[in-house]
Design a protein around this motif. Structure first.
Motif, PDB file in Angstrom:
ATOM      1  N   LEU A 134      -5.761  -3.466   0.085  1.00  0.00           N
ATOM      2  CA  LEU A 134      -5.232  -4.509   0.946  1.00  0.00           C
ATOM      3  C   LEU A 134      -6.384  -5.214   1.652  1.00  0.00           C
ATOM      4  N   GLU A 143      -7.297  -7.968   4.476  1.00  0.00           N
ATOM      5  CA  GLU A 143      -6.768  -8.676   5.624  1.00  0.00           C
ATOM      6  C   GLU A 143      -7.714  -9.788   6.054  1.00  0.00           C
ATOM      7  N   CYS A 196      -2.589 -10.957   4.517  1.00  0.00           N
ATOM      8  CA  CYS A 196      -2.916  -9.729   3.809  1.00  0.00           C
ATOM      9  C   CYS A 196      -2.549  -9.899   2.342  1.00  0.00           C
ATOM     10  N   TRP A 238       3.212  -5.236   8.871  1.00  0.00           N
ATOM     11  CA  TRP A 238       2.148  -5.044   9.841  1.00  0.00           C
ATOM     12  C   TRP A 238       2.522  -4.010  10.883  1.00  0.00           C
ATOM     13  N   CYS A 252      -2.345  -4.122   8.124  1.00  0.00           N
ATOM     14  CA  CYS A 252      -1.439  -4.445   7.036  1.00  0.00           C
ATOM     15  C   CYS A 252      -1.059  -3.157   6.306  1.00  0.00           C
TER      16      CYS A 252
END
Length: 115
Positions: free
Chosen positions: A4, A6, A22, A36, A95
């Motif tokens: 992930l 961000e 994200c 989130w 995220c």
């Protein structure tokens, strides 16, 4: 298996706005929830908002009417638009993505609401 990435965050004045993004990569095909969480040092991590592959959204009571979550299911990307920010919104925002293999987390991004 899922990574992930961000972006966003930083310093914003009370009453101002900030947006977070994200994007998931790797084994993204089995992701069915993204969203989130946020955490203040010494406090429990708490859910802010979530977005499902079926189009449903969920918000914590303390952000309803101020934050909006949206997503691109095909690209497995989730966004958080934060308006009317308060000092108590200051936290590290993480995220997350839920897939059939478990929950994945981003590295976190700092949001600071202060004058």
């Amino acid at each position: 298996q899922v990574q992930l990435a961000e972006s966003g965050g930083g310093l914003v004045q009370p009453g101002g706005s900030q947006s977070l993004s994200c994007a998931a990569s790797g084994n993204i095909f089995s992701i069915y929830v993204m969203g989130w969480y946020r955490q203040v040092p010494g406090k429990e991590r708490e859910l802010v908002a979530s977005f499902t592959s079926g189009g449903s959204t969920n918000y914590a009571d303390f952000v309803k009417g101020r934050f909006t979550i949206s997503g691109n299911n095909a690209k497995k990307t989730v966004f958080l638009q934060m308006n009317s920010l308060k000092p108590e919104d200051t936290a590290v925002y993480y995220c997350y993505a839920i897939s059939i293999t478990g929950t994945n987390w981003g590295q976190g991004t700092q949001v600071t609401v202060a004058s």
